[in-house]
Enzyme design. Structure first.
Site, PDB file in Angstrom:
ATOM      1  N   GLN A 290       0.841  -1.211   0.000  1.00  0.00           N
ATOM      2  CA  GLN A 290       0.000   0.000   0.000  1.00  0.00           C
ATOM      3  C   GLN A 290       0.867   1.249   0.000  1.00  0.00           C
ATOM      4  OE1 GLN A 290      -2.971  -0.016   3.114  1.00  0.00           O
ATOM      5  NE2 GLN A 290      -3.717  -2.031   2.541  1.00  0.00           N
TER       6      GLN A 290
ATOM      7  N   HIS B 118      -7.713  -2.355   7.403  1.00  0.00           N
ATOM      8  CA  HIS B 118      -6.767  -2.264   8.498  1.00  0.00           C
ATOM      9  C   HIS B 118      -6.478  -0.770   8.694  1.00  0.00           C
ATOM     10  CE1 HIS B 118      -4.009  -3.798  11.307  1.00  0.00           C
ATOM     11  NE2 HIS B 118      -2.984  -4.132  10.549  1.00  0.00           N
TER      12      HIS B 118
ATOM     13  N   GLU C 229      -5.473 -32.015  22.171  1.00  0.00           N
ATOM     14  CA  GLU C 229      -6.657 -31.963  23.035  1.00  0.00           C
ATOM     15  C   GLU C 229      -7.267 -30.559  23.017  1.00  0.00           C
ATOM     16  OE1 GLU C 229      -6.213 -33.667  26.943  1.00  0.00           O
ATOM     17  OE2 GLU C 229      -7.996 -32.628  27.688  1.00  0.00           O
TER      18      GLU C 229
HETATM   19  N1  LIG Z   1      -4.869 -11.626   5.595  1.00  0.00           N
HETATM   20  C1  LIG Z   1      -6.078 -11.406   6.083  1.00  0.00           C
HETATM   21  O1  LIG Z   1      -6.927 -12.278   6.055  1.00  0.00           O
HETATM   22  C2  LIG Z   1      -6.468 -10.054   6.644  1.00  0.00           C
HETATM   23  C3  LIG Z   1      -7.424  -9.988   7.669  1.00  0.00           C
HETATM   24  C4  LIG Z   1      -7.921  -8.725   8.050  1.00  0.00           C
HETATM   25  C5  LIG Z   1      -7.402  -7.582   7.435  1.00  0.00           C
HETATM   26  N2  LIG Z   1      -6.419  -7.696   6.482  1.00  0.00           N
HETATM   27  C6  LIG Z   1      -5.934  -6.457   5.835  1.00  0.00           C
HETATM   28  O2  LIG Z   1      -6.344  -6.504   4.473  1.00  0.00           O
HETATM   29  C7  LIG Z   1      -5.349  -5.880   3.643  1.00  0.00           C
HETATM   30  C8  LIG Z   1      -4.878  -6.900   2.615  1.00  0.00           C
HETATM   31  O3  LIG Z   1      -4.205  -7.939   3.303  1.00  0.00           O
HETATM   32  P1  LIG Z   1      -3.911  -9.356   2.636  1.00  0.00           P
HETATM   33  O4  LIG Z   1      -3.364 -10.246   3.721  1.00  0.00           O
HETATM   34  O5  LIG Z   1      -5.071  -9.779   1.833  1.00  0.00           O
HETATM   35  O6  LIG Z   1      -2.722  -8.922   1.707  1.00  0.00           O
HETATM   36  P2  LIG Z   1      -1.716  -9.838   0.929  1.00  0.00           P
HETATM   37  O7  LIG Z   1      -2.300 -11.169   0.679  1.00  0.00           O
HETATM   38  O8  LIG Z   1      -0.396  -9.770   1.551  1.00  0.00           O
HETATM   39  O9  LIG Z   1      -1.730  -8.946  -0.411  1.00  0.00           O
HETATM   40  C9  LIG Z   1      -1.211  -9.391  -1.488  1.00  0.00           C
HETATM   41  C10 LIG Z   1      -1.693  -8.488  -2.624  1.00  0.00           C
HETATM   42  O10 LIG Z   1      -0.850  -7.357  -2.702  1.00  0.00           O
HETATM   43  C11 LIG Z   1      -0.250  -7.358  -4.019  1.00  0.00           C
HETATM   44  N3  LIG Z   1       1.092  -6.774  -3.956  1.00  0.00           N
HETATM   45  C12 LIG Z   1       2.099  -7.099  -3.101  1.00  0.00           C
HETATM   46  N4  LIG Z   1       3.171  -6.304  -3.352  1.00  0.00           N
HETATM   47  C13 LIG Z   1       2.825  -5.500  -4.368  1.00  0.00           C
HETATM   48  C14 LIG Z   1       3.487  -4.444  -5.054  1.00  0.00           C
HETATM   49  N5  LIG Z   1       4.725  -4.094  -4.718  1.00  0.00           N
HETATM   50  N6  LIG Z   1       2.827  -3.809  -6.052  1.00  0.00           N
HETATM   51  C15 LIG Z   1       1.549  -4.159  -6.371  1.00  0.00           C
HETATM   52  N7  LIG Z   1       0.871  -5.128  -5.761  1.00  0.00           N
HETATM   53  C16 LIG Z   1       1.500  -5.785  -4.763  1.00  0.00           C
HETATM   54  C17 LIG Z   1      -0.222  -8.836  -4.380  1.00  0.00           C
HETATM   55  O11 LIG Z   1      -0.013  -9.013  -5.742  1.00  0.00           O
HETATM   56  P3  LIG Z   1       1.099 -10.136  -6.184  1.00  0.00           P
HETATM   57  O12 LIG Z   1       0.552 -11.440  -5.741  1.00  0.00           O
HETATM   58  O13 LIG Z   1       1.207  -9.940  -7.631  1.00  0.00           O
HETATM   59  O14 LIG Z   1       2.360  -9.820  -5.409  1.00  0.00           O
HETATM   60  C18 LIG Z   1      -1.619  -9.252  -3.906  1.00  0.00           C
HETATM   61  O15 LIG Z   1      -2.609  -8.789  -4.770  1.00  0.00           O
HETATM   62  C19 LIG Z   1      -4.246  -5.435   4.591  1.00  0.00           C
HETATM   63  O16 LIG Z   1      -4.501  -4.102   4.955  1.00  0.00           O
HETATM   64  C20 LIG Z   1      -4.416  -6.349   5.787  1.00  0.00           C
HETATM   65  O17 LIG Z   1      -3.889  -5.795   6.981  1.00  0.00           O
HETATM   66  C21 LIG Z   1      -5.956  -8.892   6.078  1.00  0.00           C
END
Ligand SMILES: NC(=O)c1ccc[n+]([C@@H]2O[C@H](COP(=O)([O-])OP(=O)(O)OC[C@H]3O[C@@H](n4cnc5c(N)ncnc54)[C@H](OP(=O)(O)O)[C@@H]3O)[C@@H](O)[C@H]2O)c1
Length: 348
Positions: A103, A124, A248
């Site tokens: 981001q 987030h 468990e």
């Molecule tokens: N993980 C969860 O379940 C969860 C839960 C609650 C809230 N959140 C929040 O939701 C948001 C997204 O989290 P997430 O875990 O879904 O993220 P994530 O899986 O880490 O995000 C990956 C995404 O970001 C892209 N990306 C990574 N580096 C990039 C770059 N340099 N330029 C352009 N695109 C890039 C990836 O594309 P590529 O694959 O092409 O790299 C992919 O589309 C965050 O704010 C997180 O805190 C997440």
């Protein structure tokens, strides 16, 4: 908003009964929701919104496995799947669901597309709360809102398909249109939340970082390992140590205390277990509370955010992370866990 009494404290929550899906569809009927990022939250939220009848497009950088994953999920290049900037230009609501480090990197390219009246949505509070470090400062003529599902995007999707819902928090940082709250709650219902509770960006990120570093992941692994090691050091076999420490807990107790609460667990175990658990909960509480207090202060002063930004924005962060994850995966406790899981009758 419905008033609910949580253990003596009254809070306002939004349920699906009072804000049904039809109302959410009505609120967002003229909006194009651009979900930017198709990692973990991206697919969960986008697919639930699409299945719930909203107008959704995806913004994802091209050329990688994630782009292919989006196509496999039925998003069509040029129709509902675009690169990040194109999707941001088309969207009226921009769901910024890249990893928190990405981001920061993508922000300068996204910002020109945040024109008056649009909404910028986060899951987030990180980017906004720590914007002295992230540089994410939105223009003043857009809504800046948050819906944060309290769980993985995978669970959000899975529970939606089961007809259930993951609870989410929501927050409004900036209401430029006068419609920010309505938009936020409609999106929260649209992504498949259970009930929604109100927070602000700062409280969301402080509690979230504390939770994942604490009882949800960091503390639980630390405590499980400490007990496993003590049992092993005293001559117990891996099988016995793992069963008494993890199996468990996850197979027998977790489902029960998820359903009925820990108070019920205490009231419904053997008197021997009851006596011991009541006597030892105090020492464990006293030993760990200072660690939680230190964790919270590290979060609140921004040190945790800075550490995460510094490490996750290095070009080799995935490899470095993989080394640490490999060590965890190959630890005796989790290698034992893999065998124990395989031996579960349902896996045979
Ligand atoms: N993980 C969860 O379940 C969860 C839960 C609650 C809230 N959140 C929040 O939701 C948001 C997204 O989290 P997430 O875990 O879904 O993220 P994530 O899986 O880490 O995000 C990956 C995404 O970001 C892209 N990306 C990574 N580096 C990039 C770059 N340099 N330029 C352009 N695109 C890039 C990836 O594309 P590529 O694959 O092409 O790299 C992919 O589309 C965050 O704010 C997180 O805190 C997440």
């Amino acid at each position: 908003m419905a008033e609910m009494n949580f253990g003596g404290v009254v809070e306002n929550v939004v349920t699906r009964e009072e804000f049904p899906l039809e109302k959410a569809r009505e609120v967002l009927k003229n909006e194009t929701i651009a979900v930017i990022g198709y990692g973990v939250q991206g697919p969960g939220q986008a697919l639930n919104l699409r299945d719930n009848g909203f107008n959704v497009i995806i913004g994802q950088r091209k050329g990688g496995k994630t782009w292919e994953k989006a196509i496999a999920d039925g998003w069509v290049p040029g129709e509902t799947l675009f690169d990040i900037e194109e999707a941001a230009a088309k969207g009226t609501i921009i769901q910024y669901l890249l990893s928190d480090a990405a981001q920061i990197e993508v922000w300068p390219k996204l910002k020109p597309h945040l024109t008056a009246g649009k909404a910028l949505y986060f899951s987030h509070g990180f980017g906004i709360t720590f914007n002295d470090r992230t540089g994410i400062v939105p223009p003043s003529d857009i809504d800046v809102i948050l819906v944060a599902p309290k769980g993985s995007g995978t669970s959000l999707r899975r529970m939606f398909l089961e007809g259930r819902g993951l609870n989410s928090s929501f927050a409004i940082f900036q209401d430029a249109t006068g419609k920010a709250k309505e938009r936020t709650i409609a999106l929260g219902i649209g992504v498949g939340s259970g009930y929604l509770f109100e927070t602000d960006f700062k409280r969301e990120v402080y509690s979230d970082l504390t939770g994942e570093r604490g009882t949800l992941m960091g503390a639980i692994q630390g405590i499980l390992l400490a007990q496993y090691e003590v049992l092993r050091e005293n001559g117990h076999t891996p099988s016995e140590a793992f069963n008494e420490t993890v199996e468990e807990l996850t197979q027998s107790l977790m489902p029960l205390f998820a359903e009925k609460g820990m108070d019920w667990m205490y009231a419904n175990c053997s008197t021997t277990a009851q006596r011991g658990a009541l006597d030892w909960m105090g020492p464990f509480h006293d030993a760990t509370k200072p660690v939680f207090a230190k964790l919270y202060s590290e979060v609140a002063c921004g040190n945790e955010a800075q550490r995460s930004i510094d490490t996750n924005s290095k070009s080799d962060y995935r490899e470095k992370l993989e080394d640490e994850l490999k060590a965890l995966r190959e630890s005796e406790m989790w290698r034992t866990g893999a065998v124990v899981r395989k031996l579960r009758p349902e896996n045979n």
